[in-house]
Scaffold this active site. Structure first.
Site, PDB file in Angstrom:
ATOM      1  NE  ARG A   1     162.595  68.677  57.572  1.00 13.16           N
ATOM      2  CZ  ARG A   1     162.708  68.466  58.894  1.00 13.16           C
ATOM      3  NH1 ARG A   1     161.811  68.942  59.746  1.00 13.16           N
ATOM      4  NH2 ARG A   1     163.733  67.791  59.371  1.00 13.16           N
TER       5      ARG A   1
ATOM      6  CD  GLU B   1     162.612  74.112  56.474  1.00 17.94           C
ATOM      7  OE1 GLU B   1     162.847  73.951  57.685  1.00 17.94           O
ATOM      8  OE2 GLU B   1     163.206  73.462  55.597  1.00 17.94           O
TER       9      GLU B   1
ATOM     10  CB  SER C   1     139.750  79.015  45.957  1.00 23.26           C
ATOM     11  OG  SER C   1     138.814  78.599  46.930  1.00 23.26           O
TER      12      SER C   1
END
Lengths: 146, 146, 146, 146, 146, 146, 146, 146, 146, 146
Positions: free
Chosen positions: J87, J90, J113
């Site tokens: 997830r 995603e 960064s």
């Protein structure tokens, strides 16, 4: 007008003017490496440099704001086949762990920045065959612990 | 006894002796980049350097001939994930076409050799943050036409 | 006008003239392998050879400078499926470690250059079935130690 | 006892005897390329050659039948990273379509066999740098139409 | 005019004429497998067959020489998803080592040629469900030892 | 005891007995293709066939139930490199769309089953060179519409 | 006119008519899953269903024969990124071996057909959140032993 | 003791006891799909179910806490080759966009959860051949807008 | 008119109006993250938000219904090369197992939803260098046991 | 003793002591995210923190220097399958371009960064379902122009 469009205009103007990348770089008072890379759309121009380039190569005014846009740096995800580019991957592949070991030995745990970074290419004449000399410099960044 | 075995012996002797790669390199009078890389099995030692290393780190005699064997240079074929090594791929990915363009502009059609090649790593102190400086030099090779 | 455009012109002129690659190669006094490869955009022409080709095939003047440009050698990164090309990958795949072992045995640690390189293809008649004979020659390059 | 086991025995016996691949090849009256490749398990030995090798290197009797077994030729499916082997893929990648075009021009529609095939490696001395010369020969196979 | 163009002409003429591949194959006195495959550009036509096809389907004269050109056989490098084609990959994947073992048992060390090769597809009626019958035949090629 | 263990036992017993796959297949009254494949763990044995095999090769009783277990058919997901197996992928790659077109022409929309399937391998003697003949037969399955 | 062209016509007609897939499915008396899939070109229409669809959506007559053509089922070979589709791959990935184990336990060695197959999607209202219910049914196919 | 160790213990105890997955599922009063999947380490057991399983199969006490650990669900990232599992990928590949379209038509923009999810496998007897019936149910999740 | 078309209209209108994403987000009273993502076609608009956007940017009426359509979320399946995006993959790659371990420690076995989810980006001024602050929040979903 | 060995010791000591990652983090006065990640070998410990950890978990003295070694951060190069980790990919896949656009809008051309970086995980109770809250902060790095 996209960055690709402006790159095409630059290449065409460069060919017509018979200029080298070094000459273009001098005109805008930047290094040849940065200049070529930014003309290819891989770096964004500061406003004054974009204007200087537009003047030097007679680009249309709209090109200036396009040159200033932040780049989306897309590069080949598999190892490229062109021999001139491939050899640099071979160097980084073979010497990558060596670079890591020596940077950590000299600086502690961290990395060399590829963002706060510069590079130069030189020709070194040599009776046994001329040599390409490349210098890179990047800020050391230590890992944060929190 | 394989190159991997000898690498393990070197790492263990280095840890016990508390030596850095720079100190080992000095002992055999070679550069730190080449020394680390050859100790990792990515370069073959000339006979005298293999013997000097064996003396410096008290390696068994059999290790000398193993160090002399030609290496099989196997490196990660996908882009590595370690941030310190990845940044070098990012540099080569972003600036590869720039290096090709500038080498061709300066030298004509050809490549920088990754075989007749050397590299150095330096620490450059800087009040805004120390910098890693890397110098590479490779012989220019022109394409043959026949 | 790109290298792809010029390749199309060459193929079209060749078909119209009914010439073979060997005949074209003779016209410009180069080998058939190099000639085909450079016409495909995989090698850059020296100026005189570009002019000879343009004359032989009645190419427009602008094509000459395009033929001279350094090539970007892009080839299929996965193993090609055409049986005639695949068989060469099979040979290199099966005999690659053998070539490495014998080159190192004969020359020491290093490689055969693919840049300072030439190749010839011959037909050898044989009552049991004609044979394709291929000869390659490349400069031996020893690894640098520094 | 597998082909891998026998390869290990051969490498160990070769090291102890201080023989080169060329010397081993001479002992069994075969070419060095085929000999190395078959010792690596990439070709199957005819019975008399297997026996000759076993005698030359004092291999156990059981090794003879293993050497005779048909090989399963497994090679790296991605392009290998070792520079000495990689250069051959670069050659085949760059010149593959050229080889196809010239074979078809000389022989008609078909391929060079990689099965009815032989190869030789030579060292050619040259004041500008010695050269590796490789000769391949394979039977031409025409496509069947039915 | 490319092989793709001619394939499009053939498909269009076939649809208009309401002919099956078997009927076209009969017209040119070749097998349906070879005929379909050559019409798709995956095999080159002998001159007389190209002319017969052009007559049967009223193709323009220029198509004849295109049909004669050697094919570049490009096929999907990953396993295809169409269920009808996938099942053949499943068969070759599951039974590939079995085919190798039985060919070697019957013929000795070597392969079945995919070049000197033919194939037929038949419908076999069966009360439990009709069956597809496929027959392949290829010349056995023994490995060369040299 | 796994299917892999039983495969090892079979191979060892086969070698010791000096039997071919055809002879083993005859002993259990099944085809050589199915027999080899099931011995490799790629098909499950019916109980009586498992017992016949155990008797023929003197396998331990426990092997019988392992031979009966449903197989997990894992095959190489990339195209295999062994030339004998590769040629079958080349055939399926080149002729896959042809097989689909002809099956649909003869049977309607659907596929040839790879489950309700059988295959035979034959040697056909031929003065121009013996030929490998392969026959496959699979049930036609029509797509369901609902 | 290709299957893609007809899919575009269907989507456009559907939008203009403001119909849902369920309503279209009802018009041709087929299930919504099959109807959507066949309209996307992933299944072939029986003649009467193709005509019913053409009538319902006022498609041109030529579309009927295109709808009847056998489909070439090309789907994404890597796992798709859209979350709604990805979750189904997650289910099949996590529960694939479970489905295999339970099918073999209930039916013996074999598979569930994806050809003689149907599927339904339902909405199940639920106070804790509505649920998607999916029902699949496929014919069990036993492996052939021969 | 890892989840893999416990899976091995379960498989061994199941074989010895001659139990099916359905019988084990009944013993712990859970569904066969969930039970198999959790025994394979792809789901975590609630404490009482872990204890019930340990009792039913006489697992050591330490196994209970291992069964309770959250799983790391690692599944094959390329499409699996076993025909029984592959067919489910074929279904999801072919019908994935259909499932998405119908879920959105019925529920609005969102997905079917693979976490708040259950599944059942049934055998449906049928004179034309028994059928596998699979039922899945997952909570609909609407995308958040913020 | 597709989602891509509407994205192009939005980008063009935004450039002409000289608005930032934050200003557009304010106009429609949604967050900048959601607004940008939905304008890129990666989220669907509720009706009122689509109308507000159309008013704010003077989009044509037809754009409203397109903005409402459910998105098909296609994102790069290999790790992207742009440094700004790559760093987020590096974070998720390095800290993914850590996030899993801490979520399971705090919540039990389950996941953070990427569907019932929101995210904010902030600029935090800092004398040592400004910092990017990102906040994500997603509903915890426990695995179902059945 | 490698980092993997020390990770195993930590996991074993943690299990025996029944401590959570939060409790361990408190003992060494660092955040739970950093603590878990460094215990997994993905970050290097400062000397005092390594000693504190060794004391808290009764690790052997030799572990301290191993904990201090710079990490080699190797993470899965393909998208992981575990739902809890997936997830996050995603999210980064869907919102990556959005993060880039908003960072550039707020800060100018550059990146966040991943080295000068920290992260926190919180549980936010909520009657509609508890939520996972994640906060990341990284230094903004502007691209260098030279």
């Amino acid at each position: 007008m996209t960055k690709e469009d402006v790159t095409m205009m630059i290449l065409s103007a460069k060919k017509q003017a018979g200029m080298t990348w070094e000459e273009i770089a001098e005109k805008i008072d930047m290094s040849p490496v940065w200049t070529h890379s930014a003309c290819m759309g891989m770096n964004g121009f500061p406003k004054d440099k974009a204007e200087a380039l537009a003047t030097a190569l007679a680009l249309p005014q709209e090109a200036v704001s396009v040159l200033e846009e932040p780049p989306t740096k897309v590069w080949e995800q598999s190892v490229p086949t062109d021999p001139c580019i491939y050899r640099f991957y071979e160097i980084v592949g073979v010497y990558g762990p060596t670079l890591k070991a020596l940077i950590e030995e000299k600086f502690g745990t961290g990395i060399m920045s590829a963002i706060d970074f510069d590079m130069q290419v030189h020709k070194v004449e040599n009776p046994k065959g001329d040599r390409v000399k490349i210098e890179m410099s990047g800020k050391f960044l230590a890992y944060n612990n929190w």
